[in-house]
Enzyme design. Structure first.
Site, mmCIF file in Angstrom:
data_model
loop_
_atom_site.group_PDB
_atom_site.id
_atom_site.type_symbol
_atom_site.label_atom_id
_atom_site.label_comp_id
_atom_site.label_asym_id
_atom_site.label_seq_id
_atom_site.Cartn_x
_atom_site.Cartn_y
_atom_site.Cartn_z
ATOM 1 N N ARG A 7 0.852 -1.183 0.000
ATOM 2 C CA ARG A 7 0.000 0.000 0.000
ATOM 3 C C ARG A 7 0.891 1.237 0.000
ATOM 4 N NH1 ARG A 7 1.956 1.726 3.935
ATOM 5 N NH2 ARG A 7 0.895 3.670 3.508
ATOM 6 N N ASP B 69 -2.048 10.944 -2.522
ATOM 7 C CA ASP B 69 -2.430 9.878 -3.451
ATOM 8 C C ASP B 69 -2.776 10.409 -4.838
ATOM 9 O OD1 ASP B 69 -2.985 8.684 -0.631
ATOM 10 O OD2 ASP B 69 -2.809 7.016 -2.037
#
Ligand code: MRU
Length: 345
Positions: A57, A233
Site C-alpha cells: 500500500r 495519493d
C-alpha cells in the site's frame, strides 16, 4: 529485508517491494508490526489482489508493484491488456497506479518484450527512490532547527520504493538536526500510523511519539509542532490533494493554529487530467474495518458504518508542495501548470 546503506543514507533500512526475477516478494503490511511475513506473487492477478488487500500500500508502492505485475504477465505470455485492466481496478484513488500502468503500456506499444518491460519496471522503482531522496533534502531545508512535526498515515519505505515521501523529509530533517520531535497519529481505521509508521521509524532509530488521531488539534495548540507533513495519493490540476482520511481535518487545524502544512509527493502523483478535488474518485472500503479490531467485533451488531479511506485537502490549506522538481509554495493551478504543464521542464 535489510539492505546495506549503499548510498550512505542513514535511517533507511527497509525495502518492502522486492523483484526476484520470476516473482514479486512483498512484505505483508497487514500483519505488521507483530509479524514480519512475506508473500510471493507469480502472476498479475496475485499482484492486483495484494494491492487491493493492502499487502502492499501507499501510492508510489502500488504503482511500482503494478509495473512488476505487468512484467509477470509478459513473462507468462498472459493477455497484457487484461492484466493491466485487472491491476488498474485494484484501487481507485492513487494516480501513481494508473501512471505506472500507462508507462508500461507505452512501452508495450513500442514493441517491448519481457526483458525490456523488466528494465522499465526497475526504472520506475529506481526513479521513485531517487525522487524520494531529492524531496527529502528539499523538504528538510524548509524546516527550522529544533522543530516538531506531525505526520499522518504511512509515507515511508513501506509506501514507496524506499526512504519515503513525507517520511523521507522526516528522515532527512532528523539526520540534519532540524527535526527534534516527531509525532505520528494512529490513522484510524487501518492504523497505518500506529502499526507501520512508528514501527518503521523505531527500527531506523528515529524517536517518535504516537498520538490518537483525536489528539492532533490539542498537540498543535501546545506549540510542540511547527509542521504537519503528509504524502498524497492524487494531486489535482488546481492543487487539491487527496490523501489518507483525516488529512483534511489536520490541514484545517494546522491553519487555525499557525502550524505549516507540507505535502510531499513525487511528480507521478500529480494528475493534471483531474481538474479539482471534486473529480477525484475516493475509495470506499468495507465498513467492517470500522466495526472491530484484529478480527474481533467491538461495535454492537446491526450498526451501520461509512468508511471513505481518503479525503481531499483544498489547495488553499496547503502551504508547501514538495516534489522532486522543486518546492511550490501555495500550490494552485497556475503554479502546478508552470512546473508540470506542457512545455515545463
Ligand atoms: O490506504 P493507503 O495506506 O494506501 O494510503 C496511503 C496514503 O494515504 C499515503 O499517505 C499516500 O499514499 C502517500 S504514500 C508515500
Amino acid at each position: 529485508m535489510t539492505e546495506p546503506q549503499a548510498s550512505g543514507t542513514t535511517h533507511d533500512s527497509l525495502r518492502a517491494v522486492q523483484w526476484q526475477g520470476d516473482r514479486l516478494h512483498l512484505l505483508d503490511q497487514r500483519r505488521l508490526p507483530l509479524e514480519e511475513a512475506w508473500i510471493d506473487c507469480r502472476e498479475a492477478g496475485e499482484v492486483a489482489k495484494a494491492i487491493h488487500d493492502l499487502v502492499v500500500r501507499g501510492a508510489p508502492a502500488i504503482g511500482i508493484a503494478a509495473a512488476w505485475g505487468v512484467v509477470l504477465a509478459a513473462q507468462r505470455d498472459d493477455d497484457l491488456e487484461r492484466a493491466m485492466a485487472t491491476l488498474r481496478a485494484a484501487r481507485p484513488t492513487a494516480v501513481n497506479l494508473m501512471w505506472a500502468l500507462d508507462r508500461m503500456r507505452a512501452c508495450i506499444h513500442a514493441g517491448a518484450d519481457a526483458a525490456t518491460l523488466t528494465r522499465e519496471a526497475q526504472a520506475i522503482q529506481d526513479e521513485d527512490l531517487a525522487a524520494n531522496r531529492a524531496m527529502g533534502a528539499l523538504g528538510a531545508a524548509l524546516i527550522q532547527p529544533d522543530s516538531g512535526v506531525l505526520t499522518h498515515c504511512n509515507t515511508g519505505s513501506l509506501a514507496t520504493s524506499g526512504f519515503g515521501t513525507a517520511l523521507g523529509v522526516i528522515r532527512a530533517g532528523f539526520a540534519s538536526g532540524g527535526i527534534a520531535r516527531v509525532y505520528a497519529d494512529e490513522t484510524r481505521p487501518w492504523l497505518q500510523g500506529a502499526r507501520l509508521t512508528v514501527w518503521e521509524l523505531q527500527r531506523d532509530k528515529i524517536p517518535v511519539t504516537l498520538i490518537a488521531d483525536s489528539a492532533a488539534s490539542h498537540l498543535m495548540s501546545s506549540g510542540k509542532v511547527q509542521w504537519v507533513i503528509v504524502g498524497a495519493d492524487r494531486i489535482a490540476a488546481n492543487g487539491d490533494t487527496a490523501n489518507k482520511i483525516g488529512t483534511y481535518q489536520l490541514a484545517i487545524a494546522a491553519r487555525h493554529h499557525g502550524v505549516k502544512f507540507m505535502v510531499v509527493a513525487p511528480s507521478t502523483t500529480v494528475d493534471l487530467a483531474t481538474p479539482s478535488g471534486e473529480a477525484i474518485d475516493i475509495e470506499l472500503r468495507d465498513p467492517t474495518e470500522l466495526l472491530g479490531y484484529a478480527g474481533r467485533r467491538t461495535v454492537a451488531e446491526g450498526v451501520q458504518a461509512w468508511n471513505p479511506v481518503f479525503d481531499v485537502t483544498p489547495h488553499e490549506l496547503i502551504d508547501v508542495l514538495v516534489t522532486e522538481r522543486g518546492v511550490i509554495t501555495q500550490p494552485d493551478g497556475a503554479a502546478l501548470r508552470a512546473v508540470f504543464g506542457p512545455g515545463a521542464h
